[in-house]
Design a protein around this motif. Structure first.
Motif, short mmCIF file in Angstrom:
data_model
loop_
_atom_site.label_atom_id
_atom_site.label_comp_id
_atom_site.label_asym_id
_atom_site.label_seq_id
_atom_site.Cartn_x
_atom_site.Cartn_y
_atom_site.Cartn_z
N TYR A 1 0.83 -1.20 0.00
CA TYR A 1 0.00 0.00 0.00
C TYR A 1 0.87 1.26 0.00
O TYR A 1 0.66 2.18 -0.80
CB TYR A 1 -0.92 0.04 1.23
N LEU A 2 1.84 1.29 0.90
CA LEU A 2 2.70 2.46 1.04
C LEU A 2 3.54 2.71 -0.21
O LEU A 2 3.63 3.85 -0.69
CB LEU A 2 3.62 2.28 2.24
N ALA A 3 4.14 1.67 -0.73
CA ALA A 3 5.03 1.84 -1.89
C ALA A 3 4.28 2.37 -3.10
O ALA A 3 4.78 3.22 -3.83
CB ALA A 3 5.71 0.51 -2.22
N ILE A 4 3.07 1.89 -3.31
CA ILE A 4 2.28 2.33 -4.47
C ILE A 4 1.91 3.80 -4.34
O ILE A 4 2.06 4.58 -5.29
CB ILE A 4 1.03 1.44 -4.61
N VAL A 5 1.43 4.19 -3.17
CA VAL A 5 1.05 5.59 -2.96
C VAL A 5 2.27 6.50 -3.02
O VAL A 5 2.23 7.59 -3.62
CB VAL A 5 0.30 5.73 -1.62
N ASN A 6 3.38 6.06 -2.42
CA ASN A 6 4.59 6.88 -2.45
C ASN A 6 5.14 7.05 -3.86
O ASN A 6 5.89 8.00 -4.13
CB ASN A 6 5.66 6.26 -1.55
N ALA A 7 4.77 6.15 -4.77
CA ALA A 7 5.21 6.25 -6.16
C ALA A 7 4.31 7.17 -6.98
O ALA A 7 4.53 7.33 -8.19
CB ALA A 7 5.25 4.86 -6.79
N GLY A 8 3.29 7.75 -6.35
CA GLY A 8 2.41 8.67 -7.06
C GLY A 8 1.22 8.02 -7.71
O GLY A 8 0.49 8.67 -8.48
N LEU A 9 0.97 6.75 -7.41
CA LEU A 9 -0.17 6.03 -7.96
C LEU A 9 -1.26 5.91 -6.90
O LEU A 9 -1.02 6.13 -5.71
CB LEU A 9 0.25 4.63 -8.42
N TYR A 10 -2.45 5.57 -7.33
CA TYR A 10 -3.52 5.23 -6.39
C TYR A 10 -3.40 3.75 -6.06
O TYR A 10 -3.06 2.93 -6.92
CB TYR A 10 -4.89 5.50 -7.00
N VAL A 11 -3.70 3.39 -4.81
CA VAL A 11 -3.75 1.99 -4.44
C VAL A 11 -5.22 1.58 -4.34
O VAL A 11 -6.03 2.29 -3.74
CB VAL A 11 -3.01 1.72 -3.11
N GLN A 12 -5.55 0.48 -4.98
CA GLN A 12 -6.90 -0.07 -4.88
C GLN A 12 -6.83 -1.35 -4.04
O GLN A 12 -6.12 -2.29 -4.39
CB GLN A 12 -7.49 -0.38 -6.24
N VAL A 13 -7.59 -1.37 -2.96
CA VAL A 13 -7.60 -2.53 -2.08
C VAL A 13 -8.79 -3.41 -2.46
O VAL A 13 -9.95 -3.00 -2.33
CB VAL A 13 -7.70 -2.09 -0.60
N ASP A 14 -8.50 -4.61 -2.95
CA ASP A 14 -9.54 -5.53 -3.44
C ASP A 14 -9.98 -6.46 -2.33
O ASP A 14 -9.15 -7.10 -1.67
CB ASP A 14 -8.99 -6.35 -4.61
N ASP A 15 -11.30 -6.60 -2.15
CA ASP A 15 -11.80 -7.36 -1.00
C ASP A 15 -13.07 -8.14 -1.32
O ASP A 15 -14.05 -8.11 -0.56
CB ASP A 15 -12.06 -6.41 0.17
N ALA A 16 -13.04 -8.91 -2.41
CA ALA A 16 -14.20 -9.73 -2.77
C ALA A 16 -14.53 -10.77 -1.71
O ALA A 16 -15.69 -11.13 -1.51
CB ALA A 16 -13.96 -10.41 -4.11
N HIS A 17 -13.51 -11.27 -1.01
CA HIS A 17 -13.77 -12.33 -0.04
C HIS A 17 -14.55 -11.82 1.17
O HIS A 17 -15.17 -12.63 1.88
CB HIS A 17 -12.45 -12.96 0.43
#
Length: 387
Positions: A194-210
């Motif tokens: 989560y942190l690495a993606i956001v720190n890279a300037g991207l949005y993080v999408q948390v997937d939770d179908a389960h």
């Protein structure tokens, strides 16, 4: 994300059908017949192509198609962690260990259906302390997407990551003293993504179908209260993993499982809304277009969306090869805008068009037709909402 834009932006849930040539290379990779350098080259080329096609289809917020994930959308995370044992087969057939209520109601359908699904998921027991080790693979995914976005002229991008409830749903705990200790340890490891993606300037999408799907596996014989206790631990763990991350860089996605089956035993959205809104996320991407859940747009009349958060309803479905008419897409968006406000709305898809590298929910050409219809429908709705 849409500040200053007098229109509804478009996106999707993340996973896209792998092109035939790339899928063949993935099979060679799994069989150990494709060298690391050749695989990395093939991956970069495939991501550049899929990002370019998203931009051409009219998608504003693009993904890498989840092309860098070799296991399913959720269990890829286990390849990036220590603490899990060897794979055990997941018996997805009637009478098997993964049986759930929908399967009990339609055993003849599922007995035939699972034979044609090339699922990558398995059972990986937790047998030791969980530690994140996937930094190289994650950095590769980040750099590959950003390079492809630059080439295609895409301004916004996101990478999907599994939620604690989903990443470990099929992994029984054989190490930690309690379920809560296990889930929080896994959440702490996922936080690194989560942190690495956001720190890279991207949005993080948390997937939770389960999270919603587990209701069908718990109730019955368990009770609603049993499910809520199970779910609350995992919502708390997710928020723990998201601590300190700006909410406006986070999207939270739920669906009821991407398989195109009856779904007669899905828990109603109204029963889930309170849990969903606890997640510290700037946007909620929720299945809203298919025949089982479209009526649930009315839930948002009473489950009030906080003013600083957005809704990304699915307005095209991943479960059918019928391409939604742009006017239907616009109609759905205008209906949602009337409930949550036009500024708090984005246009999305119900779920990913591919559950994993070898499971596609629609034909690839239809996938792109649906995304073009999504973009055209958003344009029609925007013209009406910003006259």
């Amino acid at each position: 994300m849409s500040a200053g834009e007098a229109r509804i932006l478009t996106t999707h849930v993340g996973s896209l059908v792998r092109p035939p040539g790339f899928a063949m290379q993935l099979r060679e990779r799994q069989a150990g017949r494709l060298a690391d350098a050749d695989y990395e080259k093939a991956l970069r080329s495939a991501v550049q192509q899929v990002v370019q096609e998203q931009v051409e289809a009219g998608v504003d917020v693009v993904s890498d198609g989840e092309y860098g994930k070799m296991l399913g959308w959720e269990q890829y995370a286990l390849e990036r962690m220590e603490g899990f044992g060897p794979r055990q087969e997941l018996q997805m057939h009637t009478g098997g260990s993964a049986m759930f209520s929908d399967m009990q109601q339609f055993p003849d359908f599922y007995e035939e259906y699972w034979k044609h699904q090339e699922l990558s998921e398995g059972i990986y027991p937790c047998i030791g302390p969980i530690r994140y080790t996937g930094h190289n693979a994650l950095q590769r995914d980040i750099e590959t997407l950003k390079e492809a976005m630059k080439r295609a002229g895409a301004k916004h991008g996101f990478l999907p990551v599994a939620a604690p409830a989903s990443a470990f749903a099929l992994s029984p705990n054989a190490y930690y003293k309690t379920d809560e200790e296990y889930v929080f340890a896994g959440a702490e490891a996922l936080r690194e993504e989560y942190l690495a993606i956001v720190n890279a300037g991207l949005y993080v999408q948390v997937d939770d179908a389960h999270l919603p799907f587990m209701y069908d596996r718990i109730v019955p014989p368990g009770t609603d209260e049993d499910f809520r206790r199970w779910a609350q631990v995992r919502i708390d763990a997710l928020n723990h993993a998201l601590r300190g991350i700006p909410e406006d860089r986070v999207r939270y996605h739920i669906c009821w499982g991407s398989w195109n089956g009856p779904h007669c035993c899905d828990v109603p959205l109204g029963s889930m809304a309170g849990l969903i809104l606890q997640v510290h996320s700037g946007a909620y991407a929720i299945e809203s277009a298919n025949a089982r859940h479209e009526h649930e747009w009315k839930v948002w009349k009473t489950a009030k969306l906080p003013s600083h958060r957005k809704l990304i309803p699915g307005v095209v479905s991943h479960q059918t090869n019928v391409v939604e008419h742009p006017e239907l897409v616009a109609e759905r968006l205008i209906r949602f805008a009337g409930v949550v406000g036009r500024e708090n709305l984005m246009a999305g898809t119900d779920c990913g068009f591919a559950q994993g590298p070898f499971v596609q929910r629609v034909h690839p050409s239809i996938q792109w037709a649906k995304l073009r219809s999504l973009a055209e429908g958003a344009r029609l709705a925007s013209r009406e909402l910003w006259p």
